[in-house]
Design an enzyme around this catalytic site. Structure first.
Site, short mmCIF file in Angstrom:
data_model
loop_
_atom_site.label_atom_id
_atom_site.label_comp_id
_atom_site.label_asym_id
_atom_site.label_seq_id
_atom_site.Cartn_x
_atom_site.Cartn_y
_atom_site.Cartn_z
N ASP A 151 31.04 -55.38 2.75
CA ASP A 151 29.93 -55.48 3.70
C ASP A 151 29.18 -56.77 3.40
OD1 ASP A 151 28.52 -52.87 5.47
OD2 ASP A 151 27.54 -54.83 5.43
N CYS A 170 18.48 -52.18 21.82
CA CYS A 170 18.75 -51.52 20.55
C CYS A 170 19.71 -50.35 20.76
CB CYS A 170 17.44 -51.03 19.95
SG CYS A 170 17.67 -50.18 18.39
#
Ligand code: ATP
Ligand code: ZN
Length: 291
Positions: free
Chosen positions: A67, A212
């Protein structure tokens, strides 16, 4: 009597004996093999972190986690990470927690963006074994949330003949899916238009700039559970692993599908591997073995 009771308590308090019961009950032939397996989890966000925790608690031998992001307070509507992790990289925070849960698991963490030119090479070489050409991992789990990262995983896995599983949660947070990808044998990520989710909505078209995305720990937890269940079945050879398993939470619907590879795939390596597979199937040796 007392000694029997004590040893029974020791057995009951050993988490591993509960897993080994799968063997005694005839579900899995040799559960212990899980300790020899290496799994790469790409993206340790809402789905990947939970998948990594499940594999850790199942006693997987080695986990490679990838990540580039840091833990933020905005991630607290997901599972796994805690407020005290805020500011740490997801990989560092995940490695710390996973090693506390099960110190027998070897956790390798890679803090990197897999889609840059350099990231692509670093990602690919991290998967290589001592011979420098073949993969050292048994399975790659894609837990990223964007198209580019999935294309990168697809390409690296085609190049390494590496079986992988893809996962996704829709932007409205109420649907998800997992998919099994075996180079040359099943559809690759580019064989079919991306992410034909149960809802019929293409996640790429749903991703609206400046809006969002919704997120639910429930859907992400369910998709992580589906993903690791499929991974365990694949790694330990029990049950069947669907090529595609969807989850539609509004209708409580779990569709499965076969996704055949496309001879007209835009990825030329996928086409080459399909042809090689076809030639193998039609070889005199394979014909004799089938007869
Ligand atoms: P949101 O996008 O909703 O704010 P998120 O970015 O945490 O949340 P998730 O779906 O929870 O998204 O998890 C996806 C994970 O995959 C993230 O942790 C993200 O950092 C990681 N990821 C995505 N693309 C890449 C990449 N190219 N290289 C490495 N990690 C990636
Ligand atoms: Zn393809």
């Amino acid at each position: 009597g007392k000694i029997d009771k004590m040893s029974a308590e020791v057995v009951d308090s050993n988490p591993y004996s509960r897993l080994m019961a799968l063997q005694r009950m005839g579900i899995v032939e040799n559960y212990e093999r899980i300790r020899t397996k290496t799994v790469a989890v790409v993206g340790v966000g809402g789905v990947g972190s939970v998948a990594a925790e499940m594999l850790t608690r199942c006693g997987v031998g080695r986990l490679l986690i990838y990540d580039y992001d840091k833990v933020e307070l905005a991630n607290m509507n997901r599972l796994f990470f805690r407020p005290e992790h805020c500011g740490m990289t997801k990989t560092d925070a995940a490695r710390k927690t996973l090693q506390e849960i099960n110190p027998d698991v070897e956790v390798e963490s890679y803090t990197m963006n897999i889609t840059t030119l350099q990231g692509f090479d670093a990602f690919k070489s991290s998967l290589l074994g001592p011979d420098g050409v073949s993969s050292r991992v048994d399975l790659v789990l894609s837990c990223v949330d964007n198209y580019e990262a999935r294309i990168t995983i697809n390409q690296v896995c085609l190049e390494l003949h590496q079986t992988w599983m893809e996962s996704g949660v829709s932007e409205d947070a109420v649907a998800g899916h997992i998919q099994l990808l075996v180079p040359g044998l099943t559809a690759c990520f580019q064989c079919v238009p991306p992410l034909v989710v149960a809802s019929g909505i293409d996640e790429r078209t749903l991703k609206r700039e400046g809006v969002c995305a919704a997120s639910l720990p429930t859907t992400m937890g369910i998709v992580a559970g589906m993903l690791v269940q499929a991974a365990l079945k694949h790694l330990l050879g029990f049950g069947t692993v669907s090529k595609y398993l969807g989850y539609n939470s509004l209708k409580d619907f779990f569709p499965t599908m076969e996704i055949k590879p496309s001879a007209a795939c835009v990825n030329s390596l996928c086409c080459k591997l399909q042809q090689e597979e076809e030639a193998r199937r039609n070889s005199p040796e394979a014909r004799a073995a089938r007869a």
